[in-house]
Design an enzyme around this catalytic site. Structure first.
Site, PDB file in Angstrom:
ATOM      1  N   ARG A  50       0.844  -1.189   0.000  1.00 57.13           N
ATOM      2  CA  ARG A  50       0.000   0.000   0.000  1.00 57.13           C
ATOM      3  C   ARG A  50       0.881   1.240   0.000  1.00 57.13           C
ATOM      4  NH1 ARG A  50      -2.712  -0.946   5.834  1.00 57.13           N
ATOM      5  NH2 ARG A  50      -2.856  -3.019   4.916  1.00 57.13           N
ATOM      6  N   ASP A  52       0.787   5.498   1.048  1.00 59.27           N
ATOM      7  CA  ASP A  52       0.045   6.468   1.843  1.00 59.27           C
ATOM      8  C   ASP A  52      -0.463   7.616   0.980  1.00 59.27           C
ATOM      9  OD1 ASP A  52       0.412   5.098   4.241  1.00 59.27           O
ATOM     10  OD2 ASP A  52       2.328   6.083   4.635  1.00 59.27           O
ATOM     11  N   ARG A 197      10.593   6.977   3.927  1.00 57.10           N
ATOM     12  CA  ARG A 197      10.518   8.421   4.189  1.00 57.10           C
ATOM     13  C   ARG A 197      11.332   8.818   5.418  1.00 57.10           C
ATOM     14  NH1 ARG A 197       4.269   9.397   4.326  1.00 57.10           N
ATOM     15  NH2 ARG A 197       4.944  11.489   5.003  1.00 57.10           N
TER      16      ARG A 197
END
Length: 242
Positions: A50, A52, A197
Site C-alpha cells: 500500500r 500512503d 521516508r
C-alpha cells in the site's frame, strides 16, 4: 477461473492512499469500481502493498480473480477508459491462478526525489521535496551505505505500524544528482510503514550537517531517534520484483 495481474501507475496527490478506507477516496476503490463494470461482478484487488496519501507509483502490482472471458488486453484498455487521468493501467497479463502480488514479491524499488535549489519549482512541487539549503552528498552516501544489509529498522517506522517483525533487508541504496534534483533509490525485500521516508529524512539531516553519518548505525543498533519523516509527495514506488 483466471487470475489477472495489473501494473498500475498513478499520481497520488488527490487520494487518501492506495487502500480502500472510509475517510477518503482511494486508488484501489476506483480500480475495483471500474473492474466491476467490465466484468459484471464485484472485484476485490490484492496488491503488492500500500502507499500512503500523496505517494505516487509507477509500478504498483495488483491482481484479481474472474471467470469472465474478456480478452486480457481489454482489462488495460477498458479500465483506462474508465479511470481518471491521474491513474492508468500500464499492463494487464494473465498470471498463474495462485499468484499473490504481496506474498510472491521478492523485492521493491522506491525512489525519493529532492529539489535542492534556492528557487522553488511549480512544475516539481507535487513530486519533489524542495530544500533550499545545499546537501553534502558525500556524507549522505557514507550514511546510506550503513543501511545496506539486514537490520532492525524499528527506529525507522511510524507509530501504528503493525508489522510482526521490524527486521528488514536493504539490498542497495543509491543517491544520484540530476541537475538540481537528487534521487534516492532504495531497493529492499520489504519495508515498514513510512520506513523509506524516515530513512530519507535521516539522510537529509546528515547531508545538512545536523547528524553525523554514523547516526544511521546508532539508530539501527541502539534504537536512537532517527530523522524526520520526509513529505509523502517526493516518494514513488518504482517497481516490484518477482
Amino acid at each position: 477461473m483466471r487470475t489477472i495481474k495489473l501494473i498500475i501507475e498513478y499520481d497520488g496527490t488527490n487520494y487518501a492512499g492506495w487502500q480502500v478506507q472510509p475517510n477518503g477516496l482511494a486508488i484501489q476503490q476506483l480500480l475495483e469500481e471500474g473492474l466491476a463494470r467490465l466484468v459484471k461482478h464485484p472485484v476485490r484487488l490484492s496488491s503488492s502493498g500500500r502507499t500512503d496519501a500523496g505517494v505516487h507509483a509507477r509500478g504498483m502490482v495488483a491482481a484479481f480473480g474472474t471467470e469472465t472471458a474478456v480478452p486480457v488486453q481489454a482489462f488495460r484498455d477498458g479500465l483506462n477508459a474508465l479511470l481518471p487521468p491521474d491513474i492508468a493501467v500500464r499492463q494487464a497479463v494473465e498470471a498463474a491462478l495462485e499468484f499473490n502480488p504481496r506474498r510472491d514479491a521478492i523485492g521493491k524499488q522506491y525512489r525519493y526525489t529532492i529539489l535542492a535549489a534556492q528557487c522553488r519549482s511549480p512544475l516539481a512541487r507535487l513530486y519533489a521535496w524542495h530544500l533550499r539549503k545545499p546537501l553534502d552528498l558525500a556524507r549522505m552516501r557514507q550514511a546510506a551505505a550503513l543501511f545496506v544489509g539486514e537490520h532492525d529498522f524499528a527506529a525507522f517506522r511510524t507509530t501504528g505500524c503493525a508489522a510482526r517483525t521490524t527486521v528488514r533487508r536493504i539490498t542497495a541504496l543509491e543517491i544520484v544528482r540530476e541537475g538540481a534534483f537528487i534521487h534516492i533509490d532504495v531497493y529492499g525485500t520489504g519495508f515498514l510503514r513510512n520506513m523509506v521516508r524516515i530513512m530519507v529524512g535521516t539522510l537529509v539531516a546528515v547531508g545538512a550537517g545536523r547528524f553525523e553519518p554514523d547516526r544511521v548505525s546508532r539508530c539501527l543498533e541502539e534504537g536512537c531517534a532517527a530523522g524526520p519523516t520526509a513529505p509523502a509527495h517526493g516518494l514513488c514506488l518504482m517497481e516490484v520484483y518477482y
